[in-house]
Scaffold this motif. Structure first.
Motif, PDB file in Angstrom:
ATOM      1  N   ALA A 248       0.858  -1.181   0.000  1.00  0.00           N
ATOM      2  CA  ALA A 248       0.000   0.000   0.000  1.00  0.00           C
ATOM      3  C   ALA A 248       0.893   1.229   0.000  1.00  0.00           C
ATOM      4  O   ALA A 248       1.941   1.249   0.656  1.00  0.00           O
ATOM      5  N   VAL A 249       0.489   2.230  -0.763  1.00  0.00           N
ATOM      6  CA  VAL A 249       1.273   3.464  -0.844  1.00  0.00           C
ATOM      7  C   VAL A 249       0.321   4.653  -0.834  1.00  0.00           C
ATOM      8  O   VAL A 249      -0.862   4.529  -1.151  1.00  0.00           O
ATOM      9  N   SER A 250       0.855   5.795  -0.445  1.00  0.00           N
ATOM     10  CA  SER A 250       0.131   7.047  -0.659  1.00  0.00           C
ATOM     11  C   SER A 250       0.760   7.724  -1.870  1.00  0.00           C
ATOM     12  O   SER A 250       1.983   7.701  -2.043  1.00  0.00           O
ATOM     13  N   VAL A 251      -0.070   8.311  -2.728  1.00  0.00           N
ATOM     14  CA  VAL A 251       0.430   8.905  -3.968  1.00  0.00           C
ATOM     15  C   VAL A 251      -0.164  10.293  -4.169  1.00  0.00           C
ATOM     16  O   VAL A 251      -1.266  10.595  -3.712  1.00  0.00           O
ATOM     17  N   TYR A 252       0.604  11.104  -4.845  1.00  0.00           N
ATOM     18  CA  TYR A 252       0.156  12.444  -5.255  1.00  0.00           C
ATOM     19  C   TYR A 252      -0.226  12.362  -6.727  1.00  0.00           C
ATOM     20  O   TYR A 252       0.534  11.854  -7.564  1.00  0.00           O
ATOM     21  N   ILE A 253      -1.428  12.827  -7.076  1.00  0.00           N
ATOM     22  CA  ILE A 253      -1.887  12.794  -8.460  1.00  0.00           C
ATOM     23  C   ILE A 253      -1.364  14.026  -9.190  1.00  0.00           C
ATOM     24  O   ILE A 253      -1.794  15.156  -8.915  1.00  0.00           O
ATOM     25  N   LYS A 254      -0.437  13.812 -10.106  1.00  0.00           N
ATOM     26  CA  LYS A 254       0.167  14.920 -10.841  1.00  0.00           C
ATOM     27  C   LYS A 254      -0.708  15.358 -12.015  1.00  0.00           C
ATOM     28  O   LYS A 254      -0.841  16.551 -12.289  1.00  0.00           O
ATOM     29  N   SER A 255      -1.292  14.404 -12.711  1.00  0.00           N
ATOM     30  CA  SER A 255      -2.134  14.761 -13.856  1.00  0.00           C
ATOM     31  C   SER A 255      -3.064  13.610 -14.201  1.00  0.00           C
ATOM     32  O   SER A 255      -2.764  12.440 -13.928  1.00  0.00           O
ATOM     33  N   ILE A 256      -4.203  13.963 -14.801  1.00  0.00           N
ATOM     34  CA  ILE A 256      -5.158  12.989 -15.333  1.00  0.00           C
ATOM     35  C   ILE A 256      -5.469  13.385 -16.770  1.00  0.00           C
ATOM     36  O   ILE A 256      -5.908  14.509 -17.022  1.00  0.00           O
ATOM     37  N   LYS A 262      -4.571   8.211 -19.193  1.00  0.00           N
ATOM     38  CA  LYS A 262      -3.357   8.052 -18.410  1.00  0.00           C
ATOM     39  C   LYS A 262      -3.424   8.929 -17.165  1.00  0.00           C
ATOM     40  O   LYS A 262      -3.941  10.044 -17.204  1.00  0.00           O
ATOM     41  N   ILE A 263      -2.890   8.387 -16.072  1.00  0.00           N
ATOM     42  CA  ILE A 263      -2.801   9.128 -14.817  1.00  0.00           C
ATOM     43  C   ILE A 263      -1.345   9.102 -14.370  1.00  0.00           C
ATOM     44  O   ILE A 263      -0.734   8.030 -14.268  1.00  0.00           O
ATOM     45  N   LYS A 264      -0.793  10.274 -14.134  1.00  0.00           N
ATOM     46  CA  LYS A 264       0.599  10.390 -13.693  1.00  0.00           C
ATOM     47  C   LYS A 264       0.620  10.601 -12.187  1.00  0.00           C
ATOM     48  O   LYS A 264      -0.052  11.499 -11.659  1.00  0.00           O
ATOM     49  N   LEU A 265       1.408   9.767 -11.494  1.00  0.00           N
ATOM     50  CA  LEU A 265       1.435   9.780 -10.033  1.00  0.00           C
ATOM     51  C   LEU A 265       2.854   9.976  -9.509  1.00  0.00           C
ATOM     52  O   LEU A 265       3.839   9.753 -10.212  1.00  0.00           O
ATOM     53  N   GLN A 266       2.913  10.354  -8.242  1.00  0.00           N
ATOM     54  CA  GLN A 266       4.181  10.414  -7.517  1.00  0.00           C
ATOM     55  C   GLN A 266       3.975   9.739  -6.167  1.00  0.00           C
ATOM     56  O   GLN A 266       3.054  10.088  -5.426  1.00  0.00           O
ATOM     57  N   ILE A 267       4.809   8.756  -5.876  1.00  0.00           N
ATOM     58  CA  ILE A 267       4.687   8.049  -4.602  1.00  0.00           C
ATOM     59  C   ILE A 267       5.171   8.950  -3.474  1.00  0.00           C
ATOM     60  O   ILE A 267       6.276   9.498  -3.518  1.00  0.00           O
ATOM     61  N   ILE A 268       4.330   9.093  -2.462  1.00  0.00           N
ATOM     62  CA  ILE A 268       4.693   9.895  -1.289  1.00  0.00           C
ATOM     63  C   ILE A 268       5.347   9.018  -0.230  1.00  0.00           C
ATOM     64  O   ILE A 268       6.401   9.346   0.310  1.00  0.00           O
ATOM     65  N   GLN A 269       4.698   7.882   0.033  1.00  0.00           N
ATOM     66  CA  GLN A 269       5.194   7.031   1.122  1.00  0.00           C
ATOM     67  C   GLN A 269       4.750   5.590   0.901  1.00  0.00           C
ATOM     68  O   GLN A 269       3.642   5.330   0.429  1.00  0.00           O
ATOM     69  N   ASP A 270       5.661   4.662   1.232  1.00  0.00           N
ATOM     70  CA  ASP A 270       5.313   3.243   1.227  1.00  0.00           C
ATOM     71  C   ASP A 270       4.683   2.915   2.574  1.00  0.00           C
ATOM     72  O   ASP A 270       5.282   3.155   3.631  1.00  0.00           O
ATOM     73  N   LEU A 271       3.477   2.339   2.555  1.00  0.00           N
ATOM     74  CA  LEU A 271       2.731   2.059   3.780  1.00  0.00           C
ATOM     75  C   LEU A 271       2.780   0.594   4.193  1.00  0.00           C
ATOM     76  O   LEU A 271       2.079   0.180   5.117  1.00  0.00           O
ATOM     77  N   GLY A 272       3.613  -0.197   3.506  1.00  0.00           N
ATOM     78  CA  GLY A 272       3.728  -1.610   3.851  1.00  0.00           C
ATOM     79  C   GLY A 272       2.691  -2.458   3.140  1.00  0.00           C
ATOM     80  O   GLY A 272       1.983  -1.989   2.239  1.00  0.00           O
ATOM     81  N   PRO A 273       2.565  -3.744   3.513  1.00  0.00           N
ATOM     82  CA  PRO A 273       1.628  -4.648   2.835  1.00  0.00           C
ATOM     83  C   PRO A 273       0.194  -4.106   2.853  1.00  0.00           C
ATOM     84  O   PRO A 273      -0.259  -3.565   3.863  1.00  0.00           O
ATOM     85  N   ALA A 274      -0.483  -4.251   1.733  1.00  0.00           N
ATOM     86  CA  ALA A 274      -1.860  -3.764   1.626  1.00  0.00           C
ATOM     87  C   ALA A 274      -2.777  -4.572   2.543  1.00  0.00           C
ATOM     88  O   ALA A 274      -2.561  -5.778   2.749  1.00  0.00           O
ATOM     89  N   PRO A 275      -3.798  -3.953   3.101  1.00  0.00           N
ATOM     90  CA  PRO A 275      -4.762  -4.689   3.943  1.00  0.00           C
ATOM     91  C   PRO A 275      -5.607  -5.630   3.098  1.00  0.00           C
ATOM     92  O   PRO A 275      -5.588  -5.583   1.861  1.00  0.00           O
ATOM     93  N   GLU A 276      -6.366  -6.492   3.763  1.00  0.00           N
ATOM     94  CA  GLU A 276      -7.269  -7.389   3.044  1.00  0.00           C
ATOM     95  C   GLU A 276      -8.284  -6.575   2.258  1.00  0.00           C
ATOM     96  O   GLU A 276      -8.653  -5.466   2.655  1.00  0.00           O
TER      97      GLU A 276
END
Length: 294
Positions: A248-256, A262-276
């Motif tokens: 799971a990650v948090s991302v900043y949406i740069k453009s749509i 196409k959606i361009k993203l920037q990863i802000i932070q890695d949050l570890g394994p995704a939940p169920e």
């Protein structure tokens, strides 16, 4: 699509209430009403004992599962019913000399009714509710009603690629499915799921450039990382070390860009394994699916 209550997936229907007189069971047998109880035992002959509303009854092995469903794994399918809610009809009522009735039940008869209903009311394109029964790497098996099972192949679960159905579903989850084909002779229904999760434009409408949202890593390439924002929507982020598939990650949406989807993203932070996986958002919930285009 509306479903008749008597043909719900096993575990969704109400258990037979307690304190009912024997006459109620006689009426249920006469009308061949589908009931539901809990399987408490499977003996050496593979007969099932079902407890429901203060009564106990027996489903003989030959009536425990429709032959079109069981295939070569009949005994495994019967043994796996122990401890689970199970549909049936009352096939016989007899006195056993001890004051309690001896009840013969049939799960196969309930499944025959459910199959007949599905063949009549579930043509190609129909939206049908289902319950996930188990997951394999190639797809998710679901109960369409009374234990009538079908497979949602992995590639039909969502547009966003997933490594395993467990990334999208959990056992016991209630979902919707779309019928893609029907084989009446084999009593078989072929299913899909992704069409109900919306098009690219429908999903992208929930997101805006300049915002930050959670996502799940679905692909890591030299040129970037694919992030799932919704089951039918992904974007591409610049490559970043330490990010793994399924995180799971948090991302900043740069453009749509709807013009090229196409959606361009920037990863802000890695949050570890995704939940169920949680509940799904459906854009189509009833009626039929015709001419779907992503």
């Amino acid at each position: 699509m509306m479903r008749r209550n008597e043909y719900l997936p096993e575990g969704m229907g109400p258990l037979f209430p307690g304190g009912q007189p024997l006459g109620v069971l006689q009426e249920a047998m006469d009308s061949q009403t589908v009931l539901e109880g809990l399987v408490i035992r499977c003996d050496g002959r593979r007969d099932l004992t079902v407890r429901f509303g203060g009564y106990e009854g027996t489903i003989p092995r030959q009536d425990a599962i429709h032959p079109a469903i069981s295939g070569a794994e009949r005994d495994i399918a019967i043994l796996s019913r122990v401890g689970k809610p199970t549909c049936f009809t009352v096939a016989g009522i007899a006195a056993d000399g001890g004051g309690k009735p001896r009840l013969t039940l049939s799960r196969r008869a309930a499944q025959e009714q459910a199959i007949a209903w599905l063949l009549e009311h579930g043509p190609v394109g129909s939206v049908l509710p289902a319950r996930v029964t188990h997951l394999e790497k190639f797809g998710a098996f679901v109960d369409l009603g009374c234990g009538v099972t079908s497979l949602v192949p992995l590639e039909n679960i969502s547009v966003s690629r997933i490594p395993h159905p467990a990334a999208r579903f959990r056992v016991g989850q209630d979902i919707l499915t779309a019928v893609t084909d029907v084989d009446p002779a084999a009593c078989r229904f072929y299913l899909s799921h992704k069409e109900l999760l919306g098009t690219w434009l429908e999903n992208a409408a929930a997101f805006s450039p300049g915002t930050a949202v959670p996502g799940v890593v679905r692909g890591v390439r030299d040129y970037g990382i694919f992030i799932e924002l919704a089951p039918n929507l992904s974007g591409l982020a610049d490559w970043r070390s330490g990010v793994e598939l399924g995180d799971a990650v948090s991302v900043y949406i740069k453009s749509i860009r709807p013009d090229c989807r196409k959606i361009k993203l920037q990863i802000i932070q890695d949050l570890g394994p995704a939940p169920e996986p949680g509940d799904l958002r459906y854009f189509i919930t009833d009626g039929t699916v015709e001419g779907w285009s992503y």
